[in-house]
Design a protein around this motif. Structure first.
Motif: not given
Length: 169
Positions: A71-78, A137-149
């Motif tokens: 998933s995108p890193g801290f500086f790579e995501r909105r 897939a939904e869990r993966m999407a949330l992680v990639h959007l930057g949600f920590f939980a």
């Protein structure tokens, strides 16, 4: 859910040894052999100490998923705040953000009008799901959007919806 837990304890036999010595001293002289036996046990037990520790160290599922899925890193995501700003329209999102939101049930109009009260029925079902109801897939999407939980997704949306209620860009 923090991924850390530890419990420990120590049991020392010094107090038992002290009690055995007192009992040996209070025995009448005819019980000298018994008194000596109690002192012997007291000498043995005084040095005995039992310690135990049970610990679990782990990490949240979301952190592991973010790491192994690239998933995108801290500086790579909105930031979540920037993502949920009313001014952030569908066309302002990156292709990956659009794909991840689409997995969660968003589409262009629902995203652009997310804070309108009259469209509350058209919000994605993913906002009402608990962790156990989410697809991989939904869990993966949330992680990639930057949600920590996973739970932060619905909480964040509701927080920003209250703040920007009725906003139309």
């Amino acid at each position: 859910r923090t991924g850390e837990m530890g419990v420990g304890g120590t049991f020392k036999f010094k107090d038992i040894a002290k009690a055995l010595r007192q009992k040996a001293e209070n025995l009448p002289p005819p019980d000298a052999a018994r008194a000596e036996q109690l002192r012997s046990w007291a000498d043995y037990l005084e040095a005995v100490e039992i310690s135990f520790l049970v610990g679990f160290v782990g990490t949240r599922e979301e952190t592991v998923l973010a790491t192994v899925s690239g998933s995108p890193g801290f500086f790579e995501r909105r930031s979540i705040e920037d993502l949920f700003r009313p001014e952030t329209q569908w066309n302002d999102l990156t292709f990956d953000e659009q794909n991840n939101l689409a997995v969660l049930g968003w589409w262009q109009d629902s995203w652009n009008l997310k804070y309108r009260e009259d469209l509350a029925d058209e919000l994605p079902a993913s906002l009402e799901k608990v962790r156990s109801e989410m697809s991989p897939a939904e869990r993966m999407a949330l992680v990639h959007l930057g949600f920590f939980a996973y739970e932060d997704y619905a909480k964040s949306f509701k927080k920003y919806k209250e703040k920007h209620q009725g906003y139309v860009h």
